[in-house]
Design a protein around this motif. Sequence first.
Motif, PDB file in Angstrom:
ATOM      1  N   PHE A  71       0.872  -1.155   0.000  1.00  0.00           N
ATOM      2  CA  PHE A  71       0.000   0.000   0.000  1.00  0.00           C
ATOM      3  C   PHE A  71       0.917   1.215   0.000  1.00  0.00           C
ATOM      4  O   PHE A  71       1.741   1.363   0.921  1.00  0.00           O
ATOM      5  CB  PHE A  71      -0.946   0.014   1.206  1.00  0.00           C
ATOM      6  CG  PHE A  71      -2.170  -0.818   0.983  1.00  0.00           C
ATOM      7  CD1 PHE A  71      -2.987  -0.580  -0.131  1.00  0.00           C
ATOM      8  CD2 PHE A  71      -2.524  -1.825   1.852  1.00  0.00           C
ATOM      9  CE1 PHE A  71      -4.125  -1.344  -0.362  1.00  0.00           C
ATOM     10  CE2 PHE A  71      -3.668  -2.593   1.626  1.00  0.00           C
ATOM     11  CZ  PHE A  71      -4.459  -2.353   0.509  1.00  0.00           C
ATOM     12  N   ASN A  90      -5.450   2.823  10.049  1.00  0.00           N
ATOM     13  CA  ASN A  90      -4.046   3.224  10.154  1.00  0.00           C
ATOM     14  C   ASN A  90      -3.796   4.588   9.515  1.00  0.00           C
ATOM     15  O   ASN A  90      -3.595   4.660   8.300  1.00  0.00           O
ATOM     16  CB  ASN A  90      -3.162   2.223   9.401  1.00  0.00           C
ATOM     17  CG  ASN A  90      -2.795   1.018  10.224  1.00  0.00           C
ATOM     18  OD1 ASN A  90      -3.261   0.865  11.341  1.00  0.00           O
ATOM     19  ND2 ASN A  90      -1.949   0.175   9.673  1.00  0.00           N
ATOM     20  N   HIS A 139      -1.149   5.930   9.477  1.00  0.00           N
ATOM     21  CA  HIS A 139       0.186   5.829   8.839  1.00  0.00           C
ATOM     22  C   HIS A 139       0.113   5.186   7.456  1.00  0.00           C
ATOM     23  O   HIS A 139       1.119   5.131   6.756  1.00  0.00           O
ATOM     24  CB  HIS A 139       1.207   5.115   9.747  1.00  0.00           C
ATOM     25  CG  HIS A 139       1.040   3.630   9.921  1.00  0.00           C
ATOM     26  ND1 HIS A 139       1.218   3.003  11.124  1.00  0.00           N
ATOM     27  CD2 HIS A 139       0.765   2.624   9.052  1.00  0.00           C
ATOM     28  CE1 HIS A 139       1.052   1.689  10.998  1.00  0.00           C
ATOM     29  NE2 HIS A 139       0.765   1.449   9.745  1.00  0.00           N
ATOM     30  N   LYS A 140      -1.060   4.703   7.074  1.00  0.00           N
ATOM     31  CA  LYS A 140      -1.174   4.184   5.712  1.00  0.00           C
ATOM     32  C   LYS A 140      -1.644   5.291   4.760  1.00  0.00           C
ATOM     33  O   LYS A 140      -0.983   5.561   3.771  1.00  0.00           O
ATOM     34  CB  LYS A 140      -2.162   3.018   5.668  1.00  0.00           C
ATOM     35  CG  LYS A 140      -1.524   1.680   6.005  1.00  0.00           C
ATOM     36  CD  LYS A 140      -2.461   0.535   5.670  1.00  0.00           C
ATOM     37  CE  LYS A 140      -1.748  -0.803   5.643  1.00  0.00           C
ATOM     38  NZ  LYS A 140      -0.936  -1.092   6.835  1.00  0.00           N
ATOM     39  N   ASP A 157     -11.297  -4.783  10.177  1.00  0.00           N
ATOM     40  CA  ASP A 157      -9.943  -4.370   9.803  1.00  0.00           C
ATOM     41  C   ASP A 157     -10.062  -3.395   8.629  1.00  0.00           C
ATOM     42  O   ASP A 157     -10.215  -3.801   7.478  1.00  0.00           O
ATOM     43  CB  ASP A 157      -9.109  -5.600   9.418  1.00  0.00           C
ATOM     44  CG  ASP A 157      -7.692  -5.214   8.992  1.00  0.00           C
ATOM     45  OD1 ASP A 157      -7.393  -4.001   8.914  1.00  0.00           O
ATOM     46  OD2 ASP A 157      -6.883  -6.126   8.718  1.00  0.00           O
ATOM     47  N   SER A 165      -2.059 -10.537   9.609  1.00  0.00           N
ATOM     48  CA  SER A 165      -1.926 -10.058  10.993  1.00  0.00           C
ATOM     49  C   SER A 165      -2.994 -10.676  11.898  1.00  0.00           C
ATOM     50  O   SER A 165      -2.773 -10.818  13.101  1.00  0.00           O
ATOM     51  CB  SER A 165      -2.035  -8.532  11.036  1.00  0.00           C
ATOM     52  OG  SER A 165      -3.235  -8.101  10.446  1.00  0.00           O
ATOM     53  N   THR A 170       0.900  -0.454  15.279  1.00  0.00           N
ATOM     54  CA  THR A 170       0.509  -0.990  13.973  1.00  0.00           C
ATOM     55  C   THR A 170      -0.873  -1.639  14.046  1.00  0.00           C
ATOM     56  O   THR A 170      -1.363  -1.958  15.132  1.00  0.00           O
ATOM     57  CB  THR A 170       1.508  -2.079  13.516  1.00  0.00           C
ATOM     58  OG1 THR A 170       1.526  -3.084  14.529  1.00  0.00           O
ATOM     59  CG2 THR A 170       2.904  -1.518  13.315  1.00  0.00           C
ATOM     60  N   ALA A 171      -1.430  -1.914  12.870  1.00  0.00           N
ATOM     61  CA  ALA A 171      -2.734  -2.586  12.822  1.00  0.00           C
ATOM     62  C   ALA A 171      -2.630  -3.996  13.373  1.00  0.00           C
ATOM     63  O   ALA A 171      -3.588  -4.513  13.961  1.00  0.00           O
ATOM     64  CB  ALA A 171      -3.241  -2.629  11.386  1.00  0.00           C
ATOM     65  N   SER A 172      -1.480  -4.614  13.179  1.00  0.00           N
ATOM     66  CA  SER A 172      -1.310  -5.977  13.701  1.00  0.00           C
ATOM     67  C   SER A 172      -1.554  -5.974  15.203  1.00  0.00           C
ATOM     68  O   SER A 172      -2.221  -6.860  15.754  1.00  0.00           O
ATOM     69  CB  SER A 172       0.104  -6.486  13.408  1.00  0.00           C
ATOM     70  OG  SER A 172       0.406  -6.357  12.048  1.00  0.00           O
ATOM     71  N   GLY A 193     -11.354  -3.153   2.854  1.00  0.00           N
ATOM     72  CA  GLY A 193     -10.113  -2.822   2.137  1.00  0.00           C
ATOM     73  C   GLY A 193      -9.072  -3.910   2.339  1.00  0.00           C
ATOM     74  O   GLY A 193      -8.108  -3.719   3.067  1.00  0.00           O
ATOM     75  N   THR A 224      -5.962  -6.510   1.627  1.00  0.00           N
ATOM     76  CA  THR A 224      -4.604  -6.168   1.196  1.00  0.00           C
ATOM     77  C   THR A 224      -4.393  -6.478  -0.285  1.00  0.00           C
ATOM     78  O   THR A 224      -3.809  -5.683  -1.013  1.00  0.00           O
ATOM     79  CB  THR A 224      -3.591  -6.927   2.067  1.00  0.00           C
ATOM     80  OG1 THR A 224      -3.991  -6.752   3.423  1.00  0.00           O
ATOM     81  CG2 THR A 224      -2.186  -6.390   1.877  1.00  0.00           C
ATOM     82  N   THR A 240     -13.094  -7.393   6.807  1.00  0.00           N
ATOM     83  CA  THR A 240     -12.079  -6.467   6.293  1.00  0.00           C
ATOM     84  C   THR A 240     -12.729  -5.451   5.367  1.00  0.00           C
ATOM     85  O   THR A 240     -13.462  -5.817   4.447  1.00  0.00           O
ATOM     86  CB  THR A 240     -10.971  -7.227   5.532  1.00  0.00           C
ATOM     87  OG1 THR A 240     -10.534  -8.319   6.337  1.00  0.00           O
ATOM     88  CG2 THR A 240      -9.790  -6.321   5.217  1.00  0.00           C
TER      89      THR A 240
END
Length: 498
Positions: A97, A310, A312-313, A281, A201, A156-158, A254, A256, A252
């Motif tokens: 991503f 996230n 950060h994404k 997620d 994750s 993090t998302a994990s 979105g 991966t 989910t």
Amino acid sequence: MSKPQTAQPGLAPDLGDMTSDEFRRFGHELIDWVADYFENIEQLPVLAQIEPGELKAQLPASPPEQGESMDLIIADLDKLIVPALTHWSHPAFHAYFATSTSGPGILGELLTAAFDNKAMLWRTSPASTELEEVALDWLRQMMGLDAGMSGIIYDTASVSSMHAIAAAREGVEQRIREDGMSGRSDLPLLRVYESEQAHSSIEKAVLTLGLGQRGLRKIPTDSEFRMDPKALAAAIDEDKRNGYIPFCIVATVGTTSTSSIDPVREIVPISEEHTMWLHVDAAYAGSAAVVPEFRHILDGCERADSIVVNPHKWLFTPFDLSVLYCRHMDLLRRAFSLVPEYLRTPEQEKVRSGSDYGIQLGRRFRALKLWMVIRYFGHEGLAARIREHCRLARLFASWVEESPDWELMAPAPLALVCFRACPRREEETEGQREQRLDTLNEAIMHGVNATGKALLSHTKLNDRLTLRLSIGNIRTTERHVRQVWELLNEQLRKSHTV
Ligand code: PLP
């Protein structure tokens, strides 16, 4: 108080920290360095062009006995570190991503490092604790989530998802906090459900929580890679008949591989019927909900128990910053709070302490950069950038659709396009054709990546090699997307004989 003296310019004084004069000098130099880095980044290859071990071989095996000059250290940035970087900040980074940092986010990180707060208790960083609540409430409003959702920041998302599943497990009321899970004949198999397209994750969270791989059931997806709710309901019924405890569904928004969006609204009644926790997620796509016309991607989430997103994404916030929104903070707290004597404070009943809600004691002051990003760009500015990324992805997808040599491999609801080259060849079987196209597309991807001008990554869909173009960098413009299309076609012409 006398100022510490530097023996020689650029070198550390005998005791104490770098002097403030030197800090100012090198600080300015490095801010200039970063500004130049962004200005000239397109001259650098996106993917690090080094061999494994090459950087290590250039670095001394043992630490310096005496301190070295900052000038030398900064010179090594250009000489050694930059060539070993894969430039995630490059506007033609389209792999995995595509994400991006931003000016206000970087300045926020700088301040976080300067304050160096460990926000474990309210009193060890009231600023971090309270700003986190405010910034996450702003983000919640921008995403259109209801006020029943309370946010907490993890790295993090994990880790966010792991905490959500731990809270869900706490809600099962099987005395797992007290008695654990091993050596118990009274505890049936606990199960989590996710789609076959869910991120790894979730499986890692299940492993970390001691639920084991048997504790995870993967549900098939439809032709557009979305979880099949009927198959989910059937799996839960079957597991219940076998005496298992289905306790958590992970949908989910979105995925991966393709950014597909599970039908949360149809999954909600299943989770409610079985009193299961529904975790969503939305690590990647959640940010898109700040764009009013994309809010529908979170349709149904008003009845989910938790959701991870996230910044950060895709919210221009430097790595790392993941947000877990949760409707049952009491369960999260019950799962993780443990307050030894040395952490007791008089105000603890009145305030929120981050360490009560997770595995970490000390927590970085991450909210600062998010707060600065939201204030600097504003809701409209953030939405405009994400909207533009989606427009660019649609444009790229339209070129793919219009060309006889290329095809889309999945719908592109946001800013990720899954596609492949598919030039025709006479007289070949279906098997031969698929084999040829896998080899061809792999060669095209490596060819594009080797130019250093763009970076793509791949996935497999229905067992076929698929190229992914993700647009998420704040500096990406139409020019970059046109360039990658040209590069792809150039590689197709070169590799056509494969
Ligand atoms: N969930 C989804 C849907 C993702 O795409 C990713 C990473 O790309 C993750 C979770 C994991 O993110 P993180 O690196 O923050 O743990």
